[in-house]
Write a protein that holds these residues in place. Structure first.
Motif, PDB file in Angstrom:
ATOM      1  N   LEU A  26       0.832  -1.196   0.000  1.00 34.10           N
ATOM      2  CA  LEU A  26       0.000   0.000   0.000  1.00 34.10           C
ATOM      3  C   LEU A  26       0.870   1.251   0.000  1.00 34.10           C
ATOM      4  O   LEU A  26       0.609   2.201  -0.751  1.00 34.10           O
ATOM      5  CB  LEU A  26      -0.919  -0.009   1.223  1.00 34.10           C
ATOM      6  CG  LEU A  26      -1.842   1.199   1.412  1.00 34.10           C
ATOM      7  CD1 LEU A  26      -2.797   1.335   0.237  1.00 34.10           C
ATOM      8  CD2 LEU A  26      -2.623   1.083   2.712  1.00 34.10           C
ATOM      9  N   ALA A  27       1.911   1.252   0.815  1.00 29.48           N
ATOM     10  CA  ALA A  27       2.816   2.406   0.866  1.00 29.48           C
ATOM     11  C   ALA A  27       3.529   2.594  -0.464  1.00 29.48           C
ATOM     12  O   ALA A  27       3.697   3.730  -0.938  1.00 29.48           O
ATOM     13  CB  ALA A  27       3.832   2.226   1.992  1.00 29.48           C
ATOM     14  N   GLY A  28       3.931   1.504  -1.099  1.00 33.62           N
ATOM     15  CA  GLY A  28       4.627   1.608  -2.377  1.00 33.62           C
ATOM     16  C   GLY A  28       3.744   2.164  -3.472  1.00 33.62           C
ATOM     17  O   GLY A  28       4.181   3.016  -4.267  1.00 33.62           O
ATOM     18  N   THR A  29       2.492   1.705  -3.539  1.00 30.50           N
ATOM     19  CA  THR A  29       1.592   2.236  -4.557  1.00 30.50           C
ATOM     20  C   THR A  29       1.271   3.710  -4.292  1.00 30.50           C
ATOM     21  O   THR A  29       1.164   4.502  -5.234  1.00 30.50           O
ATOM     22  CB  THR A  29       0.283   1.425  -4.603  1.00 30.50           C
ATOM     23  OG1 THR A  29      -0.307   1.401  -3.292  1.00 30.50           O
ATOM     24  CG2 THR A  29       0.537   0.004  -5.051  1.00 30.50           C
ATOM     25  N   PHE A  30       1.140   4.068  -3.021  1.00 26.56           N
ATOM     26  CA  PHE A  30       0.918   5.474  -2.692  1.00 26.56           C
ATOM     27  C   PHE A  30       2.098   6.327  -3.150  1.00 26.56           C
ATOM     28  O   PHE A  30       1.921   7.425  -3.691  1.00 26.56           O
ATOM     29  CB  PHE A  30       0.707   5.630  -1.186  1.00 26.56           C
ATOM     30  CG  PHE A  30       0.354   7.032  -0.752  1.00 26.56           C
ATOM     31  CD1 PHE A  30      -0.973   7.424  -0.645  1.00 26.56           C
ATOM     32  CD2 PHE A  30       1.345   7.953  -0.462  1.00 26.56           C
ATOM     33  CE1 PHE A  30      -1.294   8.714  -0.247  1.00 26.56           C
ATOM     34  CE2 PHE A  30       1.029   9.248  -0.068  1.00 26.56           C
ATOM     35  CZ  PHE A  30      -0.295   9.633   0.044  1.00 26.56           C
ATOM     36  N   LEU A  31       3.310   5.831  -2.954  1.00 25.47           N
ATOM     37  CA  LEU A  31       4.503   6.585  -3.341  1.00 25.47           C
ATOM     38  C   LEU A  31       4.557   6.788  -4.851  1.00 25.47           C
ATOM     39  O   LEU A  31       4.819   7.899  -5.328  1.00 25.47           O
ATOM     40  CB  LEU A  31       5.758   5.866  -2.851  1.00 25.47           C
ATOM     41  CG  LEU A  31       7.094   6.567  -3.162  1.00 25.47           C
ATOM     42  CD1 LEU A  31       7.154   7.933  -2.499  1.00 25.47           C
ATOM     43  CD2 LEU A  31       8.254   5.698  -2.708  1.00 25.47           C
ATOM     44  N   ILE A  32       4.317   5.722  -5.621  1.00 26.15           N
ATOM     45  CA  ILE A  32       4.376   5.853  -7.083  1.00 26.15           C
ATOM     46  C   ILE A  32       3.290   6.804  -7.581  1.00 26.15           C
ATOM     47  O   ILE A  32       3.545   7.688  -8.412  1.00 26.15           O
ATOM     48  CB  ILE A  32       4.236   4.475  -7.749  1.00 26.15           C
ATOM     49  CG1 ILE A  32       5.413   3.578  -7.369  1.00 26.15           C
ATOM     50  CG2 ILE A  32       4.159   4.613  -9.268  1.00 26.15           C
ATOM     51  CD1 ILE A  32       5.272   2.147  -7.833  1.00 26.15           C
ATOM     52  N   ALA A  33       2.060   6.628  -7.067  1.00 25.88           N
ATOM     53  CA  ALA A  33       0.974   7.516  -7.480  1.00 25.88           C
ATOM     54  C   ALA A  33       1.264   8.955  -7.075  1.00 25.88           C
ATOM     55  O   ALA A  33       0.999   9.894  -7.841  1.00 25.88           O
ATOM     56  CB  ALA A  33      -0.343   7.049  -6.868  1.00 25.88           C
ATOM     57  N   GLY A  34       1.819   9.145  -5.878  1.00 30.96           N
ATOM     58  CA  GLY A  34       2.145  10.489  -5.424  1.00 30.96           C
ATOM     59  C   GLY A  34       3.245  11.130  -6.247  1.00 30.96           C
ATOM     60  O   GLY A  34       3.158  12.307  -6.620  1.00 30.96           O
ATOM     61  N   LEU A  35       4.280  10.358  -6.570  1.00 38.61           N
ATOM     62  CA  LEU A  35       5.380  10.897  -7.380  1.00 38.61           C
ATOM     63  C   LEU A  35       4.907  11.256  -8.783  1.00 38.61           C
ATOM     64  O   LEU A  35       5.397  12.216  -9.387  1.00 38.61           O
ATOM     65  CB  LEU A  35       6.529   9.891  -7.446  1.00 38.61           C
ATOM     66  CG  LEU A  35       7.285   9.647  -6.129  1.00 38.61           C
ATOM     67  CD1 LEU A  35       8.337   8.572  -6.310  1.00 38.61           C
ATOM     68  CD2 LEU A  35       7.918  10.944  -5.607  1.00 38.61           C
ATOM     69  N   SER A  36       3.955  10.495  -9.304  1.00 37.10           N
ATOM     70  CA  SER A  36       3.396  10.873 -10.607  1.00 37.10           C
ATOM     71  C   SER A  36       2.623  12.185 -10.482  1.00 37.10           C
ATOM     72  O   SER A  36       2.597  12.983 -11.422  1.00 37.10           O
ATOM     73  CB  SER A  36       2.492   9.766 -11.143  1.00 37.10           C
ATOM     74  OG  SER A  36       1.284   9.691 -10.411  1.00 37.10           O
TER      75      SER A  36
END
Length: 538
Positions: free
Chosen positions: A404-414
């Motif tokens: 969950l944290a990893g997907t949040f990071l990728i979506a946030g960085l985009s």
């Protein structure tokens, strides 16, 4: 297959699917979800099959259909797609099945999330869901039909019908399945949208007599609402300005642009996350699509007249949205304000009047749909686990839910347009194209790059970093269903970050036609003094 009515079928499939879902027996919730998901996948497959036959080097509008609808008033059922409309329809049909997967249990738990009122005290209607599961999925399928129709319509009156009709499912999705203040948010959304629609219908009706051609008897014949004919008209400059305002205000509300944006944070805070992905990821693109298609091409002179004001509002939206995002305490309101900033970039690119900026703006519509859609889905997954949208209620999530944290990071960085992710390409094109003609707005807008890093990274640190408090211990990580919902979005974000050219090849011919209509050419590159004096060196 050239004569196959692709677009009419693609509009009809989810509409009929909504009817089918609504008449399924009560108590068969799993069947309802499976049928809705299956129909959305069928629509996606049909759209991919249609898109495979699109010739980017051919005529502008393809897969056209034209039938009389209301002949007395010159109204046609006229549909067709150019490159920009095609990629937005593709965005829509990809997001819907993913949202259905992510929203599998959303209707059952609607209204029960603990969300701070944020100034809406006294308007709570309680936390109980008021609608059935099959109504929820029927509304989503109905919304899909309306969105495909609004992007495919090549009759301005038909466009208006879809433009207004899509308000109905969105109103009920917010008002019946939202949070504690759902009625307030739904009514506010509806009133804003109806006000814009009222101005737009006046402008649409005004176009009809203007399009009427003289007859041999000396009178005037019937008018028309066909975009192909309206876009070749020469309208009196004063009249064109009034018509432009009618269309632009309606689109600016939908976009949403400051100062007509205030419905979005409230709707975002109250709407269920799945529906919110569709509202911000797709429906709001109707506003920017309308500016590019109708404002610029129907009223080119008025568009150039209004450009200084529109650019100012776009820059204001960019900075205002980013600054307000930093101060939010609610996750959904935070992402809503980031979207206001992103929409400012899209409008900036459209009215920069360069092919680079407009191509970047059209690409930005697609990239924003996947980027913000992924971010809202992840936020929804977080809310399901904590039953709260307050940022302060999180912390240490990366220790208990690393996926969950990893997907949040990728979506946030985009969301902050990191190089290598798809929004970077579109934002870079908007900056480059805008700077070539309007350097000052482009330079001011760059401030948002720093602000975006602040609101994304700070939010990640507060929710995912640090030690895991008791309130987050024991939370589960992403399920297989949730991974199937979010995974394709992240894959598209990465793929389009490295390979945007196939999408740009579809978009660019349409943008070139728009540039011709508004009688604009890209600024010639400036030549330095030494080269100008001495000539080009061999």
């Amino acid at each position: 297959m050239e004569d196959f009515p692709w677009l009419s079928v693609l509009i009809a499939l989810p509409a009929l699917g909504a009817l089918l879902v609504s008449v399924l027996p009560r108590g068969r919730e799993t069947l309802v979800k499976q049928v809705a998901l299956g129909i959305s996948l069928l629509v996606a497959l049909g759209t991919f099959a249609m898109a495979a036959g699109f010739d980017s080097g051919g005529s502008r509008f393809q897969f056209e259909e034209k039938y009389w609808w209301i002949q007395t008033f010159g109204v046609h059922w006229a549909v067709g797609v150019d490159g920009v409309a095609l990629v937005l329809i593709l965005l829509s049909v990809v997001l819907f099945p993913l949202v259905f997967l992510a929203s599998w249990n959303e209707a059952e738990r609607s209204g029960g999330v603990d969300v701070p009122p944020e100034g809406a005290a006294g308007r709570s209607q309680g936390g109980e869901a008021q609608r059935s599961v099959k109504t929820y999925f029927a509304l989503l399928l109905g919304l899909e039909a309306m969105l495909i129709g609004v992007f495919a319509a090549t009759d301005v009156f038909l466009f208006y019908v879809f433009f207004e009709a899509m308000l109905i499912p969105v109103y009920f999705l917010i008002g019946s399945y939202g949070g504690a203040q759902r009625s307030y948010a739904a009514v506010k959304f509806l009133l804003y949208s109806l006000f814009g629609g009222l101005l737009m219908i006046v402008a649409v009706i005004w176009l009809y007599p203007l399009s009427a051609k003289p007859t041999s008897e000396g009178g005037l014949g019937h008018g028309t609402f066909l975009f192909s004919e309206l876009s070749t008209m020469n309208i009196d400059p004063t009249t064109a300005k009034w018509l432009f305002v009618g269309f632009f205000v309606a689109f600016a509300i939908k976009a949403p642009m400051v100062p007509l944006h205030t419905w979005l944070p409230d709707a975002a805070q109250q709407a269920p996350p799945g529906a919110l992905v569709l509202i911000v990821g797709i429906m709001d693109k109707v506003g920017t699509y309308g500016m590019l298609r109708f404002c610029l091409e129907l009223f080119p002179g008025a568009s150039k007249w209004a450009t200084p004001v529109v650019l100012g509002l776009a820059v204001l939206s960019i900075i205002y949205g980013a600054v307000l995002a930093i101060g939010q305490v609610d996750l959904k309101r935070l992402v809503a304000y980031t979207s206001i900033s992103h929409f400012g970039f899209i409008v900036l690119g459209i009215f920069a009047m360069t092919s680079t900026a407009q191509s970047g703006a059209a690409l930005y519509m697609v990239n924003h749909g996947f980027s913000t859609g992924a971010l809202f889905l992840v936020v929804g997954f977080m809310i399901v686990r904590r039953r709260s949208a307050r940022i302060a209620d999180y912390g240490g999530m990366q220790k208990v839910a690393p996926l969950l944290a990893g997907t949040f990071l990728i979506a946030g960085l985009s969301g902050l347009s990191l190089p290598g992710l798809s929004p970077f390409v579109s934002e870079f094109l908007v900056f480059t194209g805008t700077f070539a003609r309007y350097p000052v707005p482009a330079l001011i807008a760059t401030i948002a790059i720093v602000l975006a890093a602040v609101y994304i990274l700070w939010t990640y640190q507060r929710t995912m970093g640090g030690p895991a408090p008791e309130r987050t211990e024991g939370l589960t990580d992403l399920s297989r269903r949730e991974l199937w919902a979010i995974g394709p979005m992240l894959a598209i974000i990465v793929a389009m970050g490295f390979f945007p050219q196939p999408v740009l090849n579809v978009i660019n011919p349409s943008v070139e036609k728009t540039m011709v209509r508004v009688d604009q050419r890209d600024p010639a590159p400036e030549i330095t003094g030494n080269v100008a004096e001495n000539g080009a060196r061999p």
